[in-house]
Write a protein that holds these residues in place. Sequence first.
Motif, PDB file in Angstrom:
ATOM      1  N   SER A 123      32.543  26.930  41.420  1.00 29.42           N
ATOM      2  CA  SER A 123      33.868  26.379  41.728  1.00 29.42           C
ATOM      3  C   SER A 123      34.800  27.509  42.152  1.00 29.42           C
ATOM      4  O   SER A 123      35.623  27.339  43.048  1.00 29.42           O
ATOM      5  CB  SER A 123      34.445  25.596  40.548  1.00 29.42           C
ATOM      6  OG  SER A 123      34.781  26.488  39.526  1.00 29.42           O
ATOM      7  N   ARG A 124      34.620  28.692  41.530  1.00 33.30           N
ATOM      8  CA  ARG A 124      35.435  29.845  41.918  1.00 33.30           C
ATOM      9  C   ARG A 124      35.132  30.231  43.370  1.00 33.30           C
ATOM     10  O   ARG A 124      36.015  30.503  44.160  1.00 33.30           O
ATOM     11  CB  ARG A 124      35.135  31.027  40.986  1.00 33.30           C
ATOM     12  CG  ARG A 124      36.373  31.791  40.644  1.00 33.30           C
ATOM     13  CD  ARG A 124      36.126  32.805  39.550  1.00 33.30           C
ATOM     14  NE  ARG A 124      36.102  32.238  38.230  1.00 33.30           N
ATOM     15  CZ  ARG A 124      35.209  32.532  37.287  1.00 33.30           C
ATOM     16  NH1 ARG A 124      34.224  33.381  37.538  1.00 33.30           N
ATOM     17  NH2 ARG A 124      35.278  31.984  36.104  1.00 33.30           N
ATOM     18  N   ALA A 127      36.652  27.698  45.798  1.00 34.86           N
ATOM     19  CA  ALA A 127      38.106  27.903  45.907  1.00 34.86           C
ATOM     20  C   ALA A 127      38.394  29.156  46.736  1.00 34.86           C
ATOM     21  O   ALA A 127      39.291  29.173  47.581  1.00 34.86           O
ATOM     22  CB  ALA A 127      38.713  28.039  44.519  1.00 34.86           C
ATOM     23  N   HIS A 128      37.582  30.198  46.519  1.00 36.62           N
ATOM     24  CA  HIS A 128      37.743  31.461  47.245  1.00 36.62           C
ATOM     25  C   HIS A 128      37.529  31.251  48.743  1.00 36.62           C
ATOM     26  O   HIS A 128      38.265  31.775  49.577  1.00 36.62           O
ATOM     27  CB  HIS A 128      36.752  32.481  46.680  1.00 36.62           C
ATOM     28  CG  HIS A 128      36.843  33.826  47.334  1.00 36.62           C
ATOM     29  ND1 HIS A 128      36.313  34.071  48.573  1.00 36.62           N
ATOM     30  CD2 HIS A 128      37.396  34.975  46.921  1.00 36.62           C
ATOM     31  CE1 HIS A 128      36.543  35.326  48.896  1.00 36.62           C
ATOM     32  NE2 HIS A 128      37.202  35.895  47.905  1.00 36.62           N
TER      33      HIS A 128
END
Length: 269
Positions: A123-124, A127-128
């Motif tokens: 998820s990181r 988002a990145h």
Amino acid sequence: MTEINLEQKEVLKAVFFILLAFISMFLVLVLFFYFSRKKIVQIEVEKKNIEIDNQKKILQNTIETQEEERKRIAQDLHDDISSKLNIVSLNTHLLRTPNLKDEELHDITQNIIELTKKALDNSRRIAHDLLPPVLEKFGLHAGIEELVFECNSSKSVAVEYLNSAKKESLESLSAGTQLHIFRILQELINNSLKHGKAKKITISLENFSNQIKLLYHDDGLGFNSNDTNVKSGIGMSNIASRVTIINGLSDIFTKPNEGFQFQLIFAYE
Ligand SMILES: Nc1ncnc2c1ncn2[C@@H]1O[C@H](COP(=O)(O)OP(=O)(O)O)[C@@H](O)[C@H]1O
Ligand SMILES: [Mg+2]
């Protein structure tokens, strides 16, 4: 008496022809202005139509890009997060099984810990990809530095980045413009690796009168820039749309086996 009359007649005749000549000249001039005005209006209408067509193309490209991005995000969410959370959910239900042995309990919880960590990492990453945090927090220069660092750590290509543009000039760019330039660079790098099989890429930013000049160069396979099929790829037309949105001017120089070069000039506040 008759001589005077004759002379008067001659004068009248002359005056008449001069007047006729003036009136015809006037008519010719009026017609000339009328038709040239019509031609100018026609050219202007054609120009406006071309502008409207271009705007339509940009809008269509923007919508296509948005749709593509949505599809990619949906796929990423499905493959990298939902599927993992599903297994976490199954494992959590397993915890309710009566009389579990210590070893089984350990395996199930270990599985849950690992899968939740992977889902978090993914998820990181998603988002990145959507909006690189460094770009938002530290601006374009830091964003490019991070992009270059990531490429160089893959070891498949050597990217050199030189920035001599004044700090204030880069800082005055709007967040939108910075993101467009960053996305343009991402696409250029992708193309250099995917199509050009480039081994070396150079990126530079410099001030150019009251503007900023971005130069991009790769040592890859290049292509025939007269080939219209090549330029009409989604990636390249996205770049063209982004250049138009930031009111920039761009140019491409490339030939088969002679690398690829891209130049972009855009204004800052
Ligand atoms: N740096 C490059 N080196 C070689 N060929 C390139 C490069 N950039 C673009 N091309 C050519 O331009 C075409 C269009 O690129 P693009 O619009 O990004 O579409 P895509 O990457 O989806 O194929 C590519 O298919 C390739 O033939
Ligand atoms: Mg591409």
